[in-house]
Design a protein around this motif. Structure first.
Motif, PDB file in Angstrom:
ATOM      1  N   MET A   1      17.884  29.743  28.457  1.00  0.00           N
ATOM      2  CA  MET A   1      17.098  29.668  27.224  1.00  0.00           C
ATOM      3  C   MET A   1      15.649  30.069  27.464  1.00  0.00           C
ATOM      4  O   MET A   1      14.991  30.633  26.598  1.00  0.00           O
ATOM      5  CB  MET A   1      17.139  28.248  26.643  1.00  0.00           C
TER       6      MET A   1
ATOM      7  N   PRO B   1      15.395  35.190  26.462  1.00  0.00           N
ATOM      8  CA  PRO B   1      14.614  35.794  25.379  1.00  0.00           C
ATOM      9  C   PRO B   1      13.292  36.390  25.875  1.00  0.00           C
ATOM     10  O   PRO B   1      12.939  37.508  25.507  1.00  0.00           O
ATOM     11  CB  PRO B   1      14.340  34.617  24.437  1.00  0.00           C
ATOM     12  N   LEU B   2      12.588  35.636  26.727  1.00  0.00           N
ATOM     13  CA  LEU B   2      11.297  36.132  27.197  1.00  0.00           C
ATOM     14  C   LEU B   2      11.456  37.408  28.015  1.00  0.00           C
ATOM     15  O   LEU B   2      10.684  38.359  27.859  1.00  0.00           O
ATOM     16  CB  LEU B   2      10.595  35.057  28.041  1.00  0.00           C
TER      17      LEU B   2
ATOM     18  N   LEU C   1      13.980  39.553  27.861  1.00  0.00           N
ATOM     19  CA  LEU C   1      14.388  40.649  26.969  1.00  0.00           C
ATOM     20  C   LEU C   1      13.164  41.242  26.271  1.00  0.00           C
ATOM     21  O   LEU C   1      12.984  42.463  26.221  1.00  0.00           O
ATOM     22  CB  LEU C   1      15.354  40.125  25.902  1.00  0.00           C
ATOM     23  N   SER C   2      12.326  40.343  25.757  1.00  0.00           N
ATOM     24  CA  SER C   2      11.147  40.801  25.035  1.00  0.00           C
ATOM     25  C   SER C   2      10.195  41.567  25.952  1.00  0.00           C
ATOM     26  O   SER C   2       9.781  42.690  25.645  1.00  0.00           O
ATOM     27  CB  SER C   2      10.448  39.594  24.411  1.00  0.00           C
TER      28      SER C   2
ATOM     29  N   HIS D   1      11.864  44.875  27.463  1.00  0.00           N
ATOM     30  CA  HIS D   1      12.020  46.026  26.563  1.00  0.00           C
ATOM     31  C   HIS D   1      10.660  46.659  26.274  1.00  0.00           C
ATOM     32  O   HIS D   1      10.560  47.872  26.156  1.00  0.00           O
ATOM     33  CB  HIS D   1      12.777  45.630  25.287  1.00  0.00           C
ATOM     34  N   LEU D   2       9.619  45.831  26.198  1.00  0.00           N
ATOM     35  CA  LEU D   2       8.283  46.391  25.943  1.00  0.00           C
ATOM     36  C   LEU D   2       7.858  47.327  27.065  1.00  0.00           C
ATOM     37  O   LEU D   2       7.424  48.453  26.829  1.00  0.00           O
ATOM     38  CB  LEU D   2       7.258  45.255  25.800  1.00  0.00           C
TER      39      LEU D   2
ATOM     40  N   LEU E   1      14.077  31.209  18.704  1.00  0.00           N
ATOM     41  CA  LEU E   1      13.820  31.649  20.070  1.00  0.00           C
ATOM     42  C   LEU E   1      12.329  31.606  20.388  1.00  0.00           C
ATOM     43  O   LEU E   1      11.927  31.245  21.498  1.00  0.00           O
ATOM     44  CB  LEU E   1      14.367  33.067  20.291  1.00  0.00           C
TER      45      LEU E   1
ATOM     46  N   ILE F   1      14.298  40.694  18.652  1.00  0.00           N
ATOM     47  CA  ILE F   1      13.615  40.890  19.934  1.00  0.00           C
ATOM     48  C   ILE F   1      12.143  41.219  19.728  1.00  0.00           C
ATOM     49  O   ILE F   1      11.259  40.668  20.391  1.00  0.00           O
ATOM     50  CB  ILE F   1      14.322  41.996  20.754  1.00  0.00           C
ATOM     51  N   GLN F   2      11.865  42.102  18.772  1.00  0.00           N
ATOM     52  CA  GLN F   2      10.462  42.478  18.575  1.00  0.00           C
ATOM     53  C   GLN F   2       9.674  41.354  17.924  1.00  0.00           C
ATOM     54  O   GLN F   2       8.472  41.232  18.152  1.00  0.00           O
ATOM     55  CB  GLN F   2      10.383  43.735  17.730  1.00  0.00           C
TER      56      GLN F   2
ATOM     57  N   LEU G   1       9.840  38.337  18.601  1.00  0.00           N
ATOM     58  CA  LEU G   1       9.484  37.311  19.596  1.00  0.00           C
ATOM     59  C   LEU G   1       8.008  37.358  19.962  1.00  0.00           C
ATOM     60  O   LEU G   1       7.411  36.333  20.269  1.00  0.00           O
ATOM     61  CB  LEU G   1      10.332  37.497  20.862  1.00  0.00           C
ATOM     62  N   SER G   2       7.402  38.549  19.937  1.00  0.00           N
ATOM     63  CA  SER G   2       5.976  38.640  20.265  1.00  0.00           C
ATOM     64  C   SER G   2       5.168  37.764  19.312  1.00  0.00           C
ATOM     65  O   SER G   2       4.309  36.998  19.736  1.00  0.00           O
ATOM     66  CB  SER G   2       5.498  40.088  20.169  1.00  0.00           C
TER      67      SER G   2
ATOM     68  N   THR H   1       6.522  33.773  19.413  1.00  0.00           N
ATOM     69  CA  THR H   1       6.122  33.070  20.626  1.00  0.00           C
ATOM     70  C   THR H   1       4.630  32.770  20.586  1.00  0.00           C
ATOM     71  O   THR H   1       4.201  31.671  20.936  1.00  0.00           O
ATOM     72  CB  THR H   1       6.456  33.909  21.876  1.00  0.00           C
TER      73      THR H   1
END
Lengths: 307, 285
Positions: free
Chosen positions: A26, A30-31, A33-34, A37-38, B96, B156-157, B159-160, B163
């Motif tokens: 968890m 997510p972190l 992936l984020s 991908h960046l 998330l 996914i995008q 999340l920036s 978060t």
């Protein structure tokens, strides 16, 4: 045989890392992936910009050829000039409008909440809708010009939308309508956080409202002003939907902007290498704005830490 | 006390503010009125005018009647597409983001500041830098031209943003609270459910409103990664204006614009306070 298993038969003790696996998943998935991908997508696009890719990405190396091709194209040159004009005009005017609205609303007027909502609502609406609506209002055959003609003033002329030299200003108008409320919200927060004791002291010394604004309140808004400028510039650089709906880059290519050039190269002309190069150029323009800002923030933080 | 009500300067201030407010409301008023005028009526005059006959049928046509390309189903299917993308993507990215924000601010782990720094880069990177890779990835995993693909991208995008929002909110929660719970043997998830989540509604509302508005209004990804019947409503509106360019149907188009803008306008009306908070979050700090 561990003690836990002896105490609770039928439920063998799991190793620590297995027990905590859901937690690790968890936190990290997510972190990662984020972040991944960046980083990888940006590097990927940069890599493609140096390859001879057209319809599909291919390996190879063409150095800066894509960049020179993009920079030499009329499309990009017009887009870049437009960005300079649109960016500076939009930022300056939305700053002035936002500040003026904030100062007006700060005069303890009735219905402040309602008025604030009115100035902010365009931000909740998509640029596609905003652009479509303004394209109607500014269309000389349908909108404001037609209305004034129908009212009897037939020599009235307001045809910027179809005028090559003025069309870029229609985007400025729509963009200001859409986002000066944002500047207003930030400035209003800034105005409300000015120390009232200093203002009272100035009033006792006999300073009028203009003097108080000029000498005390406005100077304290500098940090917010810089933040607003940076955010609005960032918005200006990536403007796409608004232009797509309002003028679609036209008449001709008169209102072309970098974001439209990237889309055009990548998905309409299938010149992936050049499209990627144009995207990287967009990033460089953005960095030219963000890096000085980051440096400024860093200095501010250092100062605050030492104070 | 000074008499304020009738001072000329006060009247001037009210006059200016009301004039600007009228200018700001005018575009909305024009579209609402046009959505109730027939195409003939608009064609005879201008886009700006009072309806002579209330053409409520525009809304029916916009919702389920008019044709884009060969299909004549109005914007209903595209509205559904937008909802099917926006609602799950908002929920996933918010949940998330809450967990990630909690992990980087309160739970702490090795490399948390680094990974958080990279994630927030997503706020600044232009979308154009990620268009090609997303196209290739979506094609390879078989999600190109699907709503699921858009959900994945927005999650996914997003999340920036989420978060960042949640982290900035959670750093204000006292660390002692977490430390005490850990000593009592509570793990990552128990602390999240029992302590963090009950404290979270204010920031979750901000995040949900922000993400919903953002994703609903998004256009570039919608038009790049989907086509035809799979497009979200923003992309369909552009396709619609291109489709009716030959025979203008401004009344129906206005109604379509209103319907497409309604979800975010309603959210703004209901949660305006939180909308502004999301807008200024991170910017003022």
């Amino acid at each position: 045989m561990s003690n836990a298993a002896a105490i609770r038969p039928g439920r063998p003790a799991l190793p620590e890392w297995v027990r905590r696996l859901p937690e690790y998943l968890m936190i990290w998935v997510p972190l990662l992936l984020s972040a991944a991908h960046l980083v990888s997508f940006s590097l990927w696009t940069i890599w493609i910009s140096f390859t001879p890719s057209t319809l599909v990405p291919v390996t190879g190396w063409v150095g800066l050829r894509n960049y020179s091709a993009v920079a030499a194209s009329r499309n990009w040159q017009i887009a870049f000039d437009n960005l300079l004009l649109f960016g500076s005009a939009f930022v300056l005017l939305s700053l002035v409008t936002g500040l003026a609205l904030a100062i007006l609303l700060d005069q303890r007027i009735r219905g402040e909440n309602l008025l604030r909502s009115v100035f902010l609502y365009p931000l909740a609406v998509s640029f596609v809708v905003t652009g479509t609506v303004w394209s109607w209002l500014l269309n000389p055959g349908l909108g404001i010009q037609k209305l004034v003609h129908d009212l009897g003033w037939t020599s009235f002329k307001f045809d910027w939308l179809i005028d090559r030299d003025m069309a870029i200003w229609t985007i400025v108008i729509a963009a200001i309508w859409q986002s000066s409320g944002f500047a207003m919200a930030l400035f209003l927060a800034g105005l409300r956080s000015v120390d009232t004791d200093i203002i009272k002291a100035a009033q006792i010394d006999g300073a009028g409202p203009f003097r108080i604004y000029r000498r005390i309140i406005l100077p304290s808004l500098w940090p917010i002003t810089i933040t607003v400028v940076v955010i609005q510039l960032q918005f200006a650089i990536s403007t796409f939907d608004l232009v797509r709906a309002l003028t679609n880059g036209g008449p001709g290519i008169a209102t072309q902007l970098p974001a439209l050039v990237v889309y055009d190269l990548m998905f309409q002309r299938s010149l992936l290498g050049r499209g990627a190069a144009a995207a990287v150029l967009m990033l460089l323009i953005l960095l030219a704005v963000l890096l000085p800002y980051a440096a400024w923030r860093y200095v501010q933080r250092r100062r605050a830490a030492h104070a | 006390m000074r008499e304020r009500t009738f001072a000329p300067s006060r009247i001037l201030i009210y006059l200016i503010v009301l004039l600007i407010a009228a200018a700001w409301l005018a575009p909305l008023a024009v579209v609402v009125l046009n959505s109730l005028r027939s195409n003939e009526e608009i064609a005879q005059g201008s886009m700006i005018g009072w309806p002579q006959h209330w053409a409520w049928s525009n809304y029916l046509a916009a919702w389920s009647g008019f044709c884009v390309a060969e299909t004549c189903a109005g914007i209903r299917p595209y509205m559904l597409n937008s909802a099917l993308v926006t609602i799950p993507a908002t929920i996933f990215s918010t949940l998330l983001g809450a967990i990630a924000g909690y992990a980087v601010s309160l739970w702490r782990f090795r490399g948390d500041t680094w990974i958080y720094g990279i994630v927030t880069l997503g706020l600044f990177l232009p979308q154009q830098m990620r268009l090609l890779p997303w196209t290739i990835v979506l094609r390879d995993i078989g999600l190109i031209n699907t709503l699921a693909g858009l959900v994945l991208i927005h999650t996914i995008q997003g999340l920036s943003f989420t978060t960042l929002f949640c982290r900035n909110y959670y750093v204000a929660i006292p660390h002692e609270l977490i430390r005490a719970a850990r000593i009592d043997g509570a793990g990552f998830f128990r602390i999240f459910w029992r302590i963090i989540l009950p404290l979270s509604p204010p920031i979750l509302i901000v995040t949900v409103i922000w993400q919903f508005t953002h994703i609903w209004n998004e256009f570039l990804y919608g038009v790049t990664f989907t086509s035809g019947q799979q497009q979200p409503v923003t992309a369909a509106l552009i396709a619609l204006s291109a489709a009716v360019a030959d025979i203008p149907q401004h009344g129906v188009q206005s109604a379509a614009v209103i319907i497409a803008a309604l979800p975010t306008l309603l959210i703004y009306l209901l949660g305006g306070k939180y909308f502004v908070r999301g807008l200024t979050a991170g910017a003022v700090k």
